[in-house]
Scaffold this motif. Sequence first.
Motif, PDB file in Angstrom:
ATOM      1  N   ARG A 191     -59.597  74.130   2.627  1.00  0.00           N
ATOM      2  CA  ARG A 191     -59.349  72.700   2.649  1.00  0.00           C
ATOM      3  C   ARG A 191     -57.860  72.381   2.687  1.00  0.00           C
ATOM      4  N   ARG A 201     -46.424  66.892  -4.782  1.00  0.00           N
ATOM      5  CA  ARG A 201     -45.428  66.101  -5.500  1.00  0.00           C
ATOM      6  C   ARG A 201     -45.730  66.149  -6.995  1.00  0.00           C
ATOM      7  N   GLY A 232     -60.039  63.491  -7.790  1.00  0.00           N
ATOM      8  CA  GLY A 232     -58.914  63.183  -6.920  1.00  0.00           C
ATOM      9  C   GLY A 232     -57.534  63.270  -7.521  1.00  0.00           C
ATOM     10  N   LYS A 235     -56.758  68.509  -9.256  1.00  0.00           N
ATOM     11  CA  LYS A 235     -57.113  69.768  -9.924  1.00  0.00           C
ATOM     12  C   LYS A 235     -57.149  70.897  -8.913  1.00  0.00           C
ATOM     13  N   SER A 236     -57.882  70.661  -7.829  1.00  0.00           N
ATOM     14  CA  SER A 236     -58.032  71.713  -6.820  1.00  0.00           C
ATOM     15  C   SER A 236     -56.685  72.039  -6.189  1.00  0.00           C
ATOM     16  N   ARG A 237     -55.906  70.990  -5.940  1.00  0.00           N
ATOM     17  CA  ARG A 237     -54.622  71.199  -5.281  1.00  0.00           C
ATOM     18  C   ARG A 237     -53.695  72.019  -6.168  1.00  0.00           C
ATOM     19  N   ARG A 389     -64.340  67.650 -14.239  1.00  0.00           N
ATOM     20  CA  ARG A 389     -64.056  66.236 -14.515  1.00  0.00           C
ATOM     21  C   ARG A 389     -64.389  65.921 -15.965  1.00  0.00           C
ATOM     22  N   GLU A 448     -54.691  58.983  -0.230  1.00  0.00           N
ATOM     23  CA  GLU A 448     -55.065  59.493   1.099  1.00  0.00           C
ATOM     24  C   GLU A 448     -56.181  58.661   1.727  1.00  0.00           C
TER      25      GLU A 448
HETATM   26  N1  LIG Z   1     -49.503  66.531  -6.620  1.00  0.00           N
HETATM   27  C1  LIG Z   1     -49.950  66.258  -5.419  1.00  0.00           C
HETATM   28  N2  LIG Z   1     -49.099  66.022  -4.397  1.00  0.00           N
HETATM   29  C2  LIG Z   1     -49.582  65.743  -3.165  1.00  0.00           C
HETATM   30  N3  LIG Z   1     -50.893  65.688  -2.855  1.00  0.00           N
HETATM   31  C3  LIG Z   1     -51.773  65.928  -3.811  1.00  0.00           C
HETATM   32  C4  LIG Z   1     -51.357  66.230  -5.137  1.00  0.00           C
HETATM   33  N4  LIG Z   1     -52.454  66.403  -5.883  1.00  0.00           N
HETATM   34  C5  LIG Z   1     -53.497  66.236  -5.057  1.00  0.00           C
HETATM   35  N5  LIG Z   1     -53.108  65.967  -3.821  1.00  0.00           N
HETATM   36  C6  LIG Z   1     -53.982  65.701  -2.673  1.00  0.00           C
HETATM   37  O1  LIG Z   1     -54.968  64.768  -3.074  1.00  0.00           O
HETATM   38  C7  LIG Z   1     -56.255  65.115  -2.629  1.00  0.00           C
HETATM   39  C8  LIG Z   1     -57.191  65.267  -3.803  1.00  0.00           C
HETATM   40  O2  LIG Z   1     -56.786  66.356  -4.604  1.00  0.00           O
HETATM   41  P1  LIG Z   1     -57.805  67.389  -5.228  1.00  0.00           P
HETATM   42  O3  LIG Z   1     -58.879  67.692  -4.268  1.00  0.00           O
HETATM   43  O4  LIG Z   1     -57.023  68.497  -5.748  1.00  0.00           O
HETATM   44  O5  LIG Z   1     -58.417  66.524  -6.415  1.00  0.00           O
HETATM   45  P2  LIG Z   1     -59.416  67.023  -7.546  1.00  0.00           P
HETATM   46  O6  LIG Z   1     -58.819  66.613  -8.835  1.00  0.00           O
HETATM   47  O7  LIG Z   1     -59.719  68.434  -7.360  1.00  0.00           O
HETATM   48  O8  LIG Z   1     -60.678  66.108  -7.272  1.00  0.00           O
HETATM   49  P3  LIG Z   1     -62.228  66.462  -7.441  1.00  0.00           P
HETATM   50  O9  LIG Z   1     -62.577  66.152  -8.862  1.00  0.00           O
HETATM   51  O10 LIG Z   1     -62.893  65.520  -6.504  1.00  0.00           O
HETATM   52  O11 LIG Z   1     -62.431  67.868  -7.095  1.00  0.00           O
HETATM   53  C9  LIG Z   1     -56.067  66.383  -1.857  1.00  0.00           C
HETATM   54  O12 LIG Z   1     -56.022  66.095  -0.482  1.00  0.00           O
HETATM   55  C10 LIG Z   1     -54.733  66.931  -2.303  1.00  0.00           C
HETATM   56  O13 LIG Z   1     -54.072  67.647  -1.291  1.00  0.00           O
END
Ligand SMILES: Nc1ncnc2c1ncn2[C@@H]1O[C@H](COP(=O)(O)OP(=O)(O)OP(=O)(O)O)[C@@H](O)[C@H]1O
Length: 1018
Positions: A191, A201, A232, A235-237, A389, A448
């Motif tokens: 992804r 960031r 969102g 976490k995954s990022r 979550r 996004e």
């Molecule tokens: N610190 C950051 N800087 C830039 N983009 C980010 C950052 N954190 C997350 N993103 C972007 O935001 C989007 C959502 O992030 P992510 O999938 O990691 O959320 P999550 O907390 O894992 O959500 P979920 O609970 O749905 O799994 C992704 O496209 C990711 O690339």
Amino acid sequence: MPLAELHGERKQATVLFADIVGSTELIAGLDAEQAADRLQPLIASMIEAVRRFDGTVMGKTGDGLKAIFGAPRALEGHALLACQAALAMQSAMASQPEPVPVRIRVGLHSGEVVAGADPRELEAQGITLHIASRLEQAAEPGGILMSATCRELVGAYCDTLTAGWRLLKGIPAPVEVFRLIGLKTGSAADRFSDSNLAPIRGRESELDMLKRALLDAERGAGSVIGIVAPPGIGKSRLCFEFAEWCRQRHVDVYEARAHIFGKATPLLPILELMRAFFRITTGMDPVVARRQIEDSLLSLDPSFVADAPFLADFLGVPLPEIRDQSVDPTARHARLRQLVARMVKAEGRPLSVVIFEDLHWLDEPSQDFLKTIVEAAAGTNFLVLLNYRPAWECPWRDLPHFRQLALVELEGSDIETLVEDLVGDEPALRKTVLRIARQSDGNPFFAEELVRALVRSGVLVGESHHYRLGSKDSDEPILPPTIEAAIGASVDMLPEQEKTLLQIGAVIGKEYPAALACAVAGLSRQQAGELFGRLSALGLIKACSTANGPGFVFRHPLIQEVTYAMQLRSRKAALHAAVAHAIAHSEWGLQDEFAALLSHHYEAAGQSIAAARHLVRSAAWVGRTNTSEAFRQSRKTRRLLGSQVASRNVEVMRAVASAAVLTFGWRVGMTADEAEPYTEEALRYAREFADDEAGPEVLMQYGRFKASTGSADEYAALMEEALAMPATDLGRIATIQACLAQAHWMSGFLEKAEAACNTALETLAVRRRLGINGIVGLDAPPHTSFDVEHWINCLKAQVLVWLGRFDEADILLEDAFRAEGTHREAPVVQYIAHLASVELACHRRDPVAARRHADRIRAYADQSEIPYLRVNALFASARAKTSFDDCAEAARDLQACLDLAAAANAGREHQSYLLAELSYAQYGSGLHAEAAATARDALEMAHRRHHRLAECLASMIYAAGSAVSNASVVNLEVEQYLARAEDLVRVTGASLLARRLEMLRGDVRLRVTQRALEGQTG
Ligand SMILES: Nc1ncnc2c1ncn2[C@@H]1O[C@H](COP(=O)(O)OP(=O)(O)OP(=O)(O)O)[C@@H](O)[C@H]1O
Ligand SMILES: [Mg+2]
């Protein structure tokens, strides 16, 4: 309507229609019972597929069904679940032991539906259903056809083929469609491997913490970190960035994740993890796969080799020798877990990182395995990262080697930078960037999605990261369907009571006092306290203090927006009505500062009359500090009341609102044309059925409008009419008398103006003698937002200066300046005293004083930024210049002043006089012909608007300018205009102008004589 009866909700959902192809042939020649026997198992397997992936069957036909995902309960990933169900149906059909292959068609479409309106029946309504049904009819036998909207939601997870645009029966525009082929294979990290990914960031400190944990694991102090945050947040990022960092350092990283359809596919995450560990993929040659398993185990510890066949079997690698081994499932499960624990603890293991994502979707058997891994990690060189979550309660929080890392929203500057990364940094986009940053409030996924929604709606166009503003601009709030589904799911998971309380909160607003929510919900503080506690624990709201006591704020603005949007209009209206009722009956609801809030709820409840009533109250309150807001509110009040004939009460309110539009309108530069309909309405009311107070009030407001754009004499006549009406409020009467004084001053009848000032002052004195307290204008109605008595005194001082009664004027002016620094000092009034002082200083030939007073007005203008004061500041300084320094410079200032008055629609009551002064400055700088031309314009305007002081000044300049610039001008005409000026001096009593006229006459005589002499000698 009781709230409990209003059940239906709006949802973002995916609808699936499926149908057996050629069912008639399939049952040809069979009797009814045989036909049912043939078709029923097929339908049953279709239903099973729907249920397995959390869908709801809405209805069956003889040979098919319709199902919905994401309604009545919202489901994040509804489209993906529907795709899984569709694929499962197709593979179930393919494995039917039929002589003739059974084939089905499936159609999928995602969009908004209204569902659950009737709790006894599973139904949903909306165009979304029709489109899905038409897509099913358009699908090929054995195929799955989906709309572009559905594909957009699953594109990252599913393989699809484009199938063009189709015209569907009953749907006006063609729909873009795709064929669903299957699920994509690939790891979670894929992804983020997109080259289009915006840089990460913030998160430096979180990454540091993970890096330190890795160093600990390297020393044999392995640990588990649970990263928790709402959807969102990143976490995954964060896990991805860390994994990349590890991989660059050749640290092994094994990844797995629970799936949204996890409950339907138990153990899948564990299988994924093991396959990642042994580096085997589905479809790999079994011999190779088995060798890899054995090699990996051997490298850990030779004693594991005996377990290789057992593990291979678990991982689905076909192995003939164990096919017949019948092992009891419980025993098998236990053995596998022991094996996993030993593998984690194995001595030979290199430093490794396990990332296990999305535990909130984890199935129970997988959770057992994960528990084993988590527990075994202590004291090893394993670092386990989990993410989930807040709704998922992590059961391992008490383990000594477990730590929880709560991720919070990105900080303001980080989210702004991220939005700029996504959108581009063109200056024209700045407003949009800030808007997205504000709405997403630190959640990068929301940011996004908001960007995507703006691109979809045409507000942004061009290439990602370098967008431009499209032609379509919209300030409408945007709510992307993905966000709606994600947040909606967590709201729908709530038990009924919590959900209702949350919905009530959403209707009240982003932030709300707890007591108000309790009152609307009919709950005691204690009952509600528990519910609020649970909602806070789930990260949906958080405690805060509001202007009206302790309360709650939605943890993210979009949670409020989604919770609000989910509810049907009818239910929202009922809740708004309940909220309005509760506010109206609260103590603070009586305060004018909350009247606009009350009005908002009545409006949303569809009670526009009540909404208007409170907005009138609010406009009066806000008008004391913010004219343009008061103007906006008054116009809205008028709109709310509509134009149908209604009760007398409503008619009165409508007229009062129209009067208020005028009150504020003249200050914000409303044009006469715009004012016309309001004026008529307000006047009709004032003359026909006004009560004692409203009639004079309306006339007074309309009069002010006339003052700024109309005839000064008409202004005076209106004030006289108002004063002739029966009225009892002495404060208002004095205010109208002051307006009359102002009108006479504008007309140039200085003595009448003085008399009106005196009457007004006398009225105020009577009022005081009667023991009525309060400062008219500030405390008691009518509100002018300044001290009316002070205004009268400033006006009077100005009139006296013009009448040439300087000693009396001096006393009043001194008094006026003493007001500075007290409550009486209102710049829009105080400037009058300074302007009069400039005039006086010019008369006394005191340039220092003239400049000092002009500077003071400038300071007021700079502080307040009120255009009206800027016009007057420019005028005052120009006036000082015409007398002392430089007429050319003064002419430039006056021109700028006129331009500003026109552009800012401010100070238009001075326009004719400004023009006259401009002609005077032009004359003074030797531009005689121009002076005559400007004076001509000034004359025309002054005449039309009955501004006699301006007319007087313009007449003399016209005469002088013409006489000096043009030898052929007939003397008679010059004399005529001079006589007119003289007349006006007498009529107005303006001794200041008498002086200027005398000087001009002298100048003209001199120049004309000079010219005659030059003519003779030449
Ligand atoms: N610190 C950051 N800087 C830039 N983009 C980010 C950052 N954190 C997350 N993103 C972007 O935001 C989007 C959502 O992030 P992510 O999938 O990691 O959320 P999550 O907390 O894992 O959500 P979920 O609970 O749905 O799994 C992704 O496209 C990711 O690339
Ligand atoms: Mg995630």
